[in-house]
Design a protein around this motif. Structure first.
Motif, PDB file in Angstrom:
ATOM      1  N   LYS A 352       0.925  -1.275   0.065  1.00 20.24           N
ATOM      2  CA  LYS A 352      -0.206  -0.069   0.069  1.00 20.24           C
ATOM      3  C   LYS A 352       0.880   1.103  -0.044  1.00 20.24           C
ATOM      4  O   LYS A 352       0.614   2.133  -0.617  1.00 20.24           O
ATOM      5  N   LEU A 353       1.869   1.017   0.785  1.00 18.73           N
ATOM      6  CA  LEU A 353       2.821   2.360   0.829  1.00 18.73           C
ATOM      7  C   LEU A 353       3.615   2.621  -0.450  1.00 18.73           C
ATOM      8  O   LEU A 353       3.883   3.875  -0.718  1.00 18.73           O
ATOM      9  N   SER A 354       4.089   1.504  -1.076  1.00 15.05           N
ATOM     10  CA  SER A 354       4.538   1.734  -2.342  1.00 15.05           C
ATOM     11  C   SER A 354       3.717   2.249  -3.496  1.00 15.05           C
ATOM     12  O   SER A 354       3.979   3.067  -4.059  1.00 15.05           O
ATOM     13  N   ASP A 355       2.507   1.931  -3.459  1.00 15.23           N
ATOM     14  CA  ASP A 355       1.547   2.659  -4.402  1.00 15.23           C
ATOM     15  C   ASP A 355       1.418   3.948  -4.126  1.00 15.23           C
ATOM     16  O   ASP A 355       1.196   4.803  -5.059  1.00 15.23           O
ATOM     17  N   MET A 356       1.085   4.297  -2.810  1.00 14.19           N
ATOM     18  CA  MET A 356       1.058   5.558  -2.582  1.00 14.19           C
ATOM     19  C   MET A 356       2.066   6.457  -2.710  1.00 14.19           C
ATOM     20  O   MET A 356       1.978   7.651  -3.220  1.00 14.19           O
ATOM     21  N   HIS A 357       3.275   6.069  -2.285  1.00  9.11           N
ATOM     22  CA  HIS A 357       4.559   6.729  -2.813  1.00  9.11           C
ATOM     23  C   HIS A 357       4.632   6.994  -4.252  1.00  9.11           C
ATOM     24  O   HIS A 357       4.860   8.179  -4.787  1.00  9.11           O
ATOM     25  N   ALA A 358       4.590   5.913  -5.103  1.00 10.46           N
ATOM     26  CA  ALA A 358       4.532   6.194  -6.493  1.00 10.46           C
ATOM     27  C   ALA A 358       3.277   7.181  -6.877  1.00 10.46           C
ATOM     28  O   ALA A 358       3.795   7.903  -8.048  1.00 10.46           O
ATOM     29  N   GLY A 359       2.207   6.980  -6.423  1.00 10.42           N
ATOM     30  CA  GLY A 359       1.158   7.897  -6.830  1.00 10.42           C
ATOM     31  C   GLY A 359       1.634   9.362  -6.390  1.00 10.42           C
ATOM     32  O   GLY A 359       1.310  10.141  -7.144  1.00 10.42           O
ATOM     33  N   LEU A 360       2.300   9.589  -5.461  1.00  8.37           N
ATOM     34  CA  LEU A 360       2.427  11.025  -4.767  1.00  8.37           C
ATOM     35  C   LEU A 360       3.736  11.728  -5.828  1.00  8.37           C
ATOM     36  O   LEU A 360       3.393  12.775  -6.225  1.00  8.37           O
ATOM     37  N   TYR A 361       4.348  10.926  -6.004  1.00  2.58           N
ATOM     38  CA  TYR A 361       5.686  11.481  -7.004  1.00  2.58           C
ATOM     39  C   TYR A 361       5.653  10.970  -8.234  1.00  2.58           C
ATOM     40  O   TYR A 361       6.545  11.383  -9.114  1.00  2.58           O
ATOM     41  N   GLN A 362       4.380  10.283  -8.660  1.00  3.51           N
ATOM     42  CA  GLN A 362       4.131  10.060 -10.152  1.00  3.51           C
ATOM     43  C   GLN A 362       5.174   9.595 -10.970  1.00  3.51           C
ATOM     44  O   GLN A 362       5.740  10.057 -11.998  1.00  3.51           O
ATOM     45  N   TYR A 363       5.313   8.206 -10.493  1.00  2.00           N
ATOM     46  CA  TYR A 363       6.573   7.481 -11.160  1.00  2.00           C
ATOM     47  C   TYR A 363       5.819   5.983 -11.240  1.00  2.00           C
ATOM     48  O   TYR A 363       4.816   5.622 -10.312  1.00  2.00           O
ATOM     49  N   GLU A 364       6.300   5.213 -12.229  1.00  2.29           N
ATOM     50  CA  GLU A 364       5.844   3.831 -12.344  1.00  2.29           C
ATOM     51  C   GLU A 364       6.539   2.895 -10.976  1.00  2.29           C
ATOM     52  O   GLU A 364       7.619   3.117 -10.868  1.00  2.29           O
ATOM     53  N   ARG A 365       5.650   2.173 -10.340  1.00  2.00           N
ATOM     54  CA  ARG A 365       6.362   1.536  -8.979  1.00  2.00           C
ATOM     55  C   ARG A 365       7.448   0.509  -9.324  1.00  2.00           C
ATOM     56  O   ARG A 365       7.090  -0.290 -10.326  1.00  2.00           O
ATOM     57  N   ARG A 366       8.580   0.583  -8.851  1.00  2.00           N
ATOM     58  CA  ARG A 366       9.657  -0.230  -9.460  1.00  2.00           C
ATOM     59  C   ARG A 366       9.955  -1.091  -8.537  1.00  2.00           C
ATOM     60  O   ARG A 366      10.264  -2.345  -8.783  1.00  2.00           O
ATOM     61  N   VAL A 367       9.651  -1.282  -7.257  1.00  2.00           N
ATOM     62  CA  VAL A 367       9.580  -2.283  -6.097  1.00  2.00           C
ATOM     63  C   VAL A 367       8.570  -3.543  -6.365  1.00  2.00           C
ATOM     64  O   VAL A 367       7.363  -3.384  -6.708  1.00  2.00           O
ATOM     65  N   THR A 368       9.113  -4.867  -6.780  1.00  2.76           N
ATOM     66  CA  THR A 368       8.194  -5.744  -6.896  1.00  2.76           C
ATOM     67  C   THR A 368       7.707  -6.426  -5.748  1.00  2.76           C
ATOM     68  O   THR A 368       8.341  -6.383  -4.682  1.00  2.76           O
ATOM     69  N   THR A 369       6.733  -7.154  -5.951  1.00  7.32           N
ATOM     70  CA  THR A 369       6.228  -7.906  -4.716  1.00  7.32           C
ATOM     71  C   THR A 369       7.368  -8.851  -4.124  1.00  7.32           C
ATOM     72  O   THR A 369       7.477  -9.022  -3.005  1.00  7.32           O
ATOM     73  N   GLU A 370       8.143  -9.501  -4.960  1.00  7.50           N
ATOM     74  CA  GLU A 370       9.372 -10.309  -4.684  1.00  7.50           C
ATOM     75  C   GLU A 370      10.266  -9.335  -3.653  1.00  7.50           C
ATOM     76  O   GLU A 370      10.608  -9.937  -2.633  1.00  7.50           O
ATOM     77  N   GLU A 371      10.479  -8.451  -4.184  1.00  2.02           N
ATOM     78  CA  GLU A 371      11.524  -7.328  -3.411  1.00  2.02           C
ATOM     79  C   GLU A 371      10.923  -7.166  -2.084  1.00  2.02           C
ATOM     80  O   GLU A 371      11.645  -7.182  -1.064  1.00  2.02           O
ATOM     81  N   LEU A 372       9.524  -6.875  -2.139  1.00  5.55           N
ATOM     82  CA  LEU A 372       8.996  -6.666  -0.922  1.00  5.55           C
ATOM     83  C   LEU A 372       9.081  -7.628   0.039  1.00  5.55           C
ATOM     84  O   LEU A 372       9.218  -7.656   1.379  1.00  5.55           O
ATOM     85  N   GLY A 373       8.765  -8.759  -0.334  1.00  2.17           N
ATOM     86  CA  GLY A 373       8.950 -10.136   0.423  1.00  2.17           C
ATOM     87  C   GLY A 373      10.231 -10.093   0.889  1.00  2.17           C
ATOM     88  O   GLY A 373      10.246 -10.399   2.208  1.00  2.17           O
ATOM     89  N   ASP A 374      11.533  -9.961   0.306  1.00  2.00           N
ATOM     90  CA  ASP A 374      12.941  -9.933   0.547  1.00  2.00           C
ATOM     91  C   ASP A 374      13.136  -8.841   1.829  1.00  2.00           C
ATOM     92  O   ASP A 374      13.706  -9.462   2.840  1.00  2.00           O
ATOM     93  N   PHE A 375      12.245  -7.905   1.769  1.00  3.34           N
ATOM     94  CA  PHE A 375      12.528  -6.903   2.634  1.00  3.34           C
ATOM     95  C   PHE A 375      11.808  -7.081   4.069  1.00  3.34           C
ATOM     96  O   PHE A 375      12.541  -7.165   4.992  1.00  3.34           O
ATOM     97  N   ILE A 376      10.490  -7.890   4.147  1.00  2.00           N
ATOM     98  CA  ILE A 376      10.037  -8.404   5.137  1.00  2.00           C
ATOM     99  C   ILE A 376      10.790  -9.483   5.797  1.00  2.00           C
ATOM    100  O   ILE A 376      10.854  -9.575   7.014  1.00  2.00           O
ATOM    101  N   LYS A 377      11.240 -10.250   4.814  1.00  7.05           N
ATOM    102  CA  LYS A 377      12.057 -11.452   5.534  1.00  7.05           C
ATOM    103  C   LYS A 377      13.287 -10.895   6.319  1.00  7.05           C
ATOM    104  O   LYS A 377      13.740 -11.431   7.397  1.00  7.05           O
ATOM    105  N   LEU A 378      13.851 -10.069   5.621  1.00 12.71           N
ATOM    106  CA  LEU A 378      15.045  -9.467   6.315  1.00 12.71           C
ATOM    107  C   LEU A 378      14.807  -8.738   7.752  1.00 12.71           C
ATOM    108  O   LEU A 378      15.431  -9.093   8.816  1.00 12.71           O
ATOM    109  N   GLU A 379      13.687  -7.932   7.701  1.00 13.10           N
ATOM    110  CA  GLU A 379      13.188  -7.397   8.849  1.00 13.10           C
ATOM    111  C   GLU A 379      13.018  -8.022   9.940  1.00 13.10           C
ATOM    112  O   GLU A 379      13.193  -8.267  11.146  1.00 13.10           O
TER     113      GLU A 379
END
Length: 443
Positions: A352-379
């Motif tokens: 949700k935050l990725s989409d909100m950030h991309a919408g605010l700054y008007q760019y195509e979201r670069r972060v994939t779901t797989e990368e999000l999963g890697d981030f959560i696993k690390l955390e």
């Protein structure tokens, strides 16, 4: 990016992301990022139904710093305003308590009344608006019944009778006679266009008169709101707001840890005694159309030496039963203990935050779901994360990553997650959480 997330207004997206990155809960935009807590919200909304039928409730929401405690309180605040409630909220501090020798209890009352909010005025300061709308509604009803227009003496008489019908129900309560007489005084000042008198009545309702003599001279009442009896006036307001067309009143008091931090044991006990009075009132039917939610850390509640449980009458009422445990909490109990968000829920929140950030700054979201999963696993894979990690930490890290990726297109998430700086920062954050009793922000 989904259409749903593209629709987040930029003003709201900016506020939400800035607030979360700064470690505080945004006042607006919560539905766009709400994740988890479904059962807790349902339990609290069940209370709301009881309150709107003339009952009362008292709940503690208990969670560690950054666990989502204040976020849940703000979410409920928005829910109940949508259901026609008036909300008053305040954070306790060294200057704001439930009871004090130097007006700290009255300071909390003033903060609550100053923060009165409705759906149409969610930012606070709604008292005058509510009073004026009430009078306008009574006038409209009387005009419809009599066929008379404003300025007609017969309409004024009809409105007077309706005002008396409302105030008579209030005058039966403790301090209700003076409260009702001031409502009547406000009405007549409204009719006469007497803004000075209206202002004096509002000042009295806000607890700003320091001397009884002054209130007697200016308004003809012999009492003022004090440190000892301010809670009685919240009960009066709850009944009045109902009679004025609202569903009820919800009071939200956060940062109970400031009572835990009071160095003087006798002063702490006086505050817990006041809390017991409020708790008993709601459960014994002495309050109507009133809900109270208080936010606290586990230590502030459960510490037998300084916390709420140091006051035996409260401990015996609030202590968790033998069968409740993480993953199977009794959400009908007075104390709602927040379990950590699951990694799956955090993944949804980060999307949700990725989409909100991309919408605010008007760019195509670069972060994939797989990368999000890697981030959560690390955390969640850090040593001690199962006990120490909080949504606030994860969110702040993630928004920082999004900001850096946006500002530095040559970077990618995989390399940033593998960097020594990220590893060092996280291990430091986890160790800091083991002694967080004096943190200042709560999400």
């Amino acid at each position: 990016m989904s259409d749903e997330h593209r629709k987040v207004p930029k003003r709201i997206a900016q506020t939400v992301l800035n607030s979360l990155k700064g470690g505080v809960v945004p006042r607006i935009g919560l539905p766009y990022i709400a994740v988890g807590r479904k059962n807790e919200i349902e339990a609290l909304l069940h209370d709301v139904d009881i309150i709107s039928e003339g009952g009362a409730s008292f709940r503690f929401i208990v969670g560690r710093y950054g666990s989502g405690k204040s976020f849940l309180i703000q979410t409920i605040r928005n829910y109940v305003m949508d259901r026609g409630f008036i909300v008053a909220d305040a954070d306790l501090s060294p200057e704001r308590r439930l009871q004090g020798t130097r007006g700290q209890g009255l300071a909390t009352y003033r903060e609550l009344i100053g923060n009165l909010s409705t759906k149409t005025k969610p930012e606070g300061g709604a008292l005058t608006l509510v009073l004026d709308r009430w009078i306008s509604a009574v006038q409209a009803d009387a005009s419809g019944e009599t066929g008379r227009m404003p300025g007609d003496p017969l309409l004024t008489e009809a409105v007077d009778r309706k005002i008396v019908a409302v105030t008579s129900q209030i005058s039966e309560l403790v301090h209700g006679f003076e409260f009702a007489s001031l409502l009547s005084r406000y009405y007549h000042a409204y009719i006469d266009g007497d803004d000075e008198t209206k202002g004096k009545v509002v000042r009295w309702f806000r607890g700003e008169y320091a001397l009884k003599r002054e209130a007697k001279e200016e308004l003809g009442v012999n009492i003022i709101i004090t440190d000892d009896d301010w809670y009685d006036y919240l009960k009066l307001f709850a009944v009045f707001f109902r009679l004025a067309g609202y569903s009820g009143m919800m009071i939200m008091i956060d940062e109970l840890v400031n009572l835990y931090k009071i160095p003087n044991a006798i002063t702490r006990q006086y505050n817990y005694e006041k809390m017991l009075t409020m708790y008993n009132d709601t459960l014994q039917g002495k309050a109507k159309y009133l809900g109270i939610i208080m936010g606290a850390t586990p230590q502030a509640v459960e510490d037998r030496r300084r916390g709420v449980y140091s006051y035996e009458a409260l401990r015996s009422r609030l202590a968790e039963g033998k069968f409740s445990r993480p993953g199977a909490r009794d959400l009908l109990a007075p104390v709602i203990r927040l379990d950590p968000l699951t990694p799956e829920e955090m993944l949804v929140l980060c999307e949700k935050l990725s989409d909100m950030h991309a919408g605010l700054y008007q760019y195509e979201r670069r972060v994939t779901t797989e990368e999000l999963g890697d981030f959560i696993k690390l955390e969640y894979g850090r040593i001690g994360a199962d006990q120490n990690i909080t949504p606030r930490e994860v969110i702040r890290d993630f928004i920082e990553l999004l900001d850096l990726l946006y500002q530095n297109p040559s970077l990618d998430m995989e390399k940033m997650l593998a960097s020594d700086a990220f590893t060092y920062t996280k291990s430091e954050a986890v160790s800091d959480q083991t002694d967080s009793s004096y943190a200042t922000f709560t999400i």
